[in-house]
Design a protein around this motif. Structure first.
Motif, short mmCIF file in Angstrom:
data_model
loop_
_atom_site.label_atom_id
_atom_site.label_comp_id
_atom_site.label_asym_id
_atom_site.label_seq_id
_atom_site.Cartn_x
_atom_site.Cartn_y
_atom_site.Cartn_z
N LEU A 355 5.95 -6.62 -1.52
CA LEU A 355 5.01 -6.57 -2.64
C LEU A 355 4.21 -5.27 -2.64
CD1 LEU A 355 3.72 -10.27 -2.65
CD2 LEU A 355 5.09 -9.15 -4.43
N TYR A 356 3.86 -4.76 -1.46
CA TYR A 356 3.16 -3.48 -1.40
C TYR A 356 4.01 -2.36 -2.01
CZ TYR A 356 -0.98 -4.79 1.37
OH TYR A 356 -2.18 -5.32 1.79
N MET A 357 5.31 -2.38 -1.72
CA MET A 357 6.19 -1.36 -2.29
C MET A 357 6.30 -1.52 -3.80
SD MET A 357 7.02 0.93 -0.23
CE MET A 357 8.09 1.73 -1.43
N GLU A 358 6.39 -2.75 -4.28
CA GLU A 358 6.42 -2.99 -5.73
C GLU A 358 5.12 -2.50 -6.37
OE1 GLU A 358 7.29 -6.98 -6.84
OE2 GLU A 358 8.98 -7.18 -5.43
N ALA A 359 4.01 -2.80 -5.71
CA ALA A 359 2.71 -2.38 -6.24
C ALA A 359 2.60 -0.86 -6.28
CB ALA A 359 1.58 -2.97 -5.40
N ALA A 360 3.15 -0.19 -5.27
CA ALA A 360 3.11 1.26 -5.22
C ALA A 360 3.83 1.87 -6.42
CB ALA A 360 3.73 1.77 -3.92
N GLU A 361 4.93 1.25 -6.81
CA GLU A 361 5.69 1.76 -7.96
C GLU A 361 4.92 1.62 -9.26
OE1 GLU A 361 9.30 -0.44 -7.82
OE2 GLU A 361 10.06 0.57 -6.00
N LYS A 362 3.99 0.68 -9.30
CA LYS A 362 3.21 0.43 -10.52
C LYS A 362 1.83 1.08 -10.47
CE LYS A 362 5.19 -4.26 -10.75
NZ LYS A 362 4.86 -5.70 -10.69
N ALA A 363 1.52 1.75 -9.38
CA ALA A 363 0.17 2.29 -9.18
C ALA A 363 -0.21 3.25 -10.30
CB ALA A 363 0.08 2.99 -7.83
N PRO A 364 -1.48 3.20 -10.76
CA PRO A 364 -1.92 4.05 -11.88
C PRO A 364 -2.18 5.50 -11.50
CG PRO A 364 -3.73 2.69 -11.10
CD PRO A 364 -2.52 2.26 -10.33
N ASN A 365 -2.25 5.80 -10.21
CA ASN A 365 -2.51 7.18 -9.81
C ASN A 365 -1.89 7.44 -8.43
OD1 ASN A 365 -4.57 6.46 -7.72
ND2 ASN A 365 -5.71 5.77 -9.52
N LEU A 366 -1.83 8.72 -8.07
CA LEU A 366 -1.17 9.11 -6.82
C LEU A 366 -1.92 8.60 -5.59
CD1 LEU A 366 -0.12 12.79 -7.64
CD2 LEU A 366 1.37 10.77 -7.49
N ALA A 367 -3.25 8.57 -5.67
CA ALA A 367 -4.03 8.12 -4.52
C ALA A 367 -3.71 6.66 -4.19
CB ALA A 367 -5.51 8.29 -4.79
N GLU A 368 -3.68 5.81 -5.20
CA GLU A 368 -3.36 4.40 -4.96
C GLU A 368 -1.91 4.23 -4.53
OE1 GLU A 368 -4.58 1.27 -7.56
OE2 GLU A 368 -6.31 2.40 -8.29
N ARG A 369 -1.02 5.00 -5.15
CA ARG A 369 0.39 4.91 -4.77
C ARG A 369 0.56 5.26 -3.30
NH1 ARG A 369 4.47 8.17 -8.43
NH2 ARG A 369 3.58 6.64 -9.89
N GLY A 370 -0.10 6.31 -2.85
CA GLY A 370 0.00 6.69 -1.45
C GLY A 370 -0.55 5.62 -0.52
N HIS A 371 -1.69 5.04 -0.90
CA HIS A 371 -2.30 3.99 -0.08
C HIS A 371 -1.37 2.78 0.03
CE1 HIS A 371 -5.01 0.96 1.44
NE2 HIS A 371 -4.85 0.25 0.34
N LEU A 372 -0.81 2.33 -1.08
CA LEU A 372 0.05 1.14 -1.07
C LEU A 372 1.35 1.41 -0.33
CD1 LEU A 372 -0.62 0.03 -4.75
CD2 LEU A 372 -1.39 -1.16 -2.68
N THR A 373 1.86 2.61 -0.46
CA THR A 373 3.07 2.97 0.29
C THR A 373 2.81 2.94 1.78
OG1 THR A 373 3.84 4.36 -1.56
CG2 THR A 373 4.83 4.75 0.60
N ARG A 374 1.65 3.44 2.20
CA ARG A 374 1.31 3.41 3.62
C ARG A 374 1.12 1.98 4.13
NH1 ARG A 374 -1.51 7.92 1.86
NH2 ARG A 374 -3.40 6.70 1.50
N GLU A 375 0.57 1.12 3.29
CA GLU A 375 0.42 -0.28 3.68
C GLU A 375 1.78 -0.94 3.89
OE1 GLU A 375 -3.10 -2.07 3.90
OE2 GLU A 375 -2.74 -0.03 4.62
N ALA A 376 2.72 -0.64 2.99
CA ALA A 376 4.08 -1.17 3.14
C ALA A 376 4.72 -0.65 4.42
CB ALA A 376 4.92 -0.82 1.92
N ALA A 377 4.56 0.63 4.69
CA ALA A 377 5.13 1.23 5.90
C ALA A 377 4.53 0.60 7.15
CB ALA A 377 4.92 2.73 5.88
N ARG A 378 3.23 0.37 7.11
CA ARG A 378 2.56 -0.26 8.26
C ARG A 378 3.16 -1.63 8.56
NH1 ARG A 378 -1.38 -3.90 8.29
NH2 ARG A 378 -1.85 -3.58 6.07
N LEU A 379 3.35 -2.45 7.52
CA LEU A 379 3.90 -3.79 7.74
C LEU A 379 5.37 -3.73 8.14
CD1 LEU A 379 2.24 -5.96 4.95
CD2 LEU A 379 1.52 -5.54 7.30
N ASN A 380 6.11 -2.80 7.58
CA ASN A 380 7.51 -2.65 8.00
C ASN A 380 7.57 -2.26 9.48
OD1 ASN A 380 8.94 -3.33 5.64
ND2 ASN A 380 8.53 -1.31 4.75
#
Length: 389
Positions: A355-380
């Protein structure tokens, strides 16, 4: 007196002078042209011949320049005659006039973007170039936006009380733009809201000011040195500005004491509960849920219910939060990010990572996209058993 001092003083006086001309019947565009001409003359004259009353001098010069421009336009001869009957303005207090200028710039006929630009130009005293840089658009684009806004309100006369709610929404839009270019729009929004707060006694003005101060107090801890977002729960609270927090809470208490609750006061109450907690674990989430319930009753904004689902998840457990989330439209912005967070809290790491990766793809800006991508990477990393996860 230095030129820098002159320019600072002129910026503070600009909206007051413009407001007086508008209140005396000048259309907005002509009043601003005359005001700008007066400001240029002030920069040339004041260093060697400073006036005793700066505002009175500007009003007088601007009014004469407006009349000169009117006389030069033969097609507006009747209008010239009408304005010639007006007395030459002298020393005056323009609190009410400036308040009217706020209402004019946030007129309901303007789009939100135009209202923001015009407010920064006329009330804030920023140049078109500064506004364009702050919004990362070409100066010509911003000039066109401001010109269209002026034309839209050119014949508007505020003979009825203005809409405070529209003004506050405009200022909050400015605040949420934060910082870009050479202009700190969050600080500018706070400055303008303080100015409005001195001109009008209204609990929602206090509520908005409190909300801005409480949010701004957390700004130093909101990002890493390289610009990555830091979630509220992980922020170093020692870096929060306690002076702003104290002022924000005091301002909120003053608003709530009037017993006329509005949405900005409710939002500020939620922010105050976050600010008042020594640690994330000490946050009074049950009170926050109650304030979200109040806020939901004041506004039909689905984002409020989305944020409430997070609060419910913290107060009553992630399953309760997911149940509250399930009542909302899945297409809401940040819905997937909230779902990811709540699933992680419930121990569903694999689901949360996806879900974090899906959310990253929908993020409204680069800052949020980067944060959500890092959260997905952390859980992976957790799923792989990495020691650094």
């Amino acid at each position: 007196m230095t030129q820098a001092t002159d320019e600072t003083r002129l910026r503070a006086l600009t909206p007051q002078v413009l407001a007086v001309l508008v209140s005396r019947g000048a259309d907005f565009a002509a009043a601003e042209d005359a005001t700008q001409d007066a400001l240029l003359q002030a920069l040339h004259t004041w260093p060697h011949d400073p006036p005793r009353d700066h505002k009175a001098w500007l009003i007088t010069v601007a009014w004469h320049k407006f009349l000169d421009a009117t006389r030069a336009d033969t097609a507006r001869r009747r209008r010239e005659d009408r304005h010639d009957e007006q007395p030459t303005p002298g020393p005056t207090t323009s609190t009410d006039d400036t308040l009217q200028l706020y209402f004019l710039c946030a007129h309901p006929t303007l789009t939100p973007a135009s209202a923001v630009a015009l407010t920064l130009r006329a009330v804030g005293g920023l140049t078109t170039r500064q506004i364009a840089q702050a919004y990362l658009v070409p100066e010509a684009t911003m000039a066109q936006r401001i010109s269209r806004a002026k034309r839209t309100i050119s014949d508007t006369r505020l003979d009825q009380p203005g809409d405070v709610a529209t003004v506050l929404r405009t200022l909050y839009l400015v605040f949420n733009e934060g910082y870009s270019g050479d202009i700190d729009l969050a600080a500018e929004a706070i400055r303008l809201t303080r100015q409005l707060d001195t001109a009008i006694d209204h609990p929602e003005v206090d509520g908005l000011l409190a909300l801005m101060l409480l949010h701004h107090a957390r700004r130093p801890a909101r990002t890493t040195p390289d610009g990555n977002l830091i979630p509220l729960a992980r922020q170093d609270r020692a870096r929060w500005d306690t002076t702003l927090i104290t002022e924000g809470i005091h301002t909120l208490q003053r608003a709530l004491a009037q017993d006329r609750l509005g949405e900005f006061q409710a939002q500020a109450a939620i922010a105050a509960l976050h600010a008042d907690a020594p640690t994330a674990a000490d946050t009074d989430w049950r009170q926050i849920v109650e304030w979200y319930d109040e806020l939901a009753g004041l506004t039909d904004n689905p984002v409020v219910r989305l944020n409430r689902a997070v609060a419910v998840g913290e107060a009553e457990g992630p399953r309760a939060g997911l149940a509250a989330l399930g009542e909302l439209d899945e297409t809401l912005p940040r819905y997937t990010a909230v779902a990811a967070y709540l699933h992680e809290r419930d121990g569903e790491v694999e689901t949360a990572a996806k879900l974090y990766m899906e959310a990253a793809e929908k993020a409204p800006n680069l800052a949020e996209r980067g944060h959500l991508t890092r959260e997905a990477a952390r859980l992976n990393g957790v799923l792989r058993g990495d020691v650094d996860a």
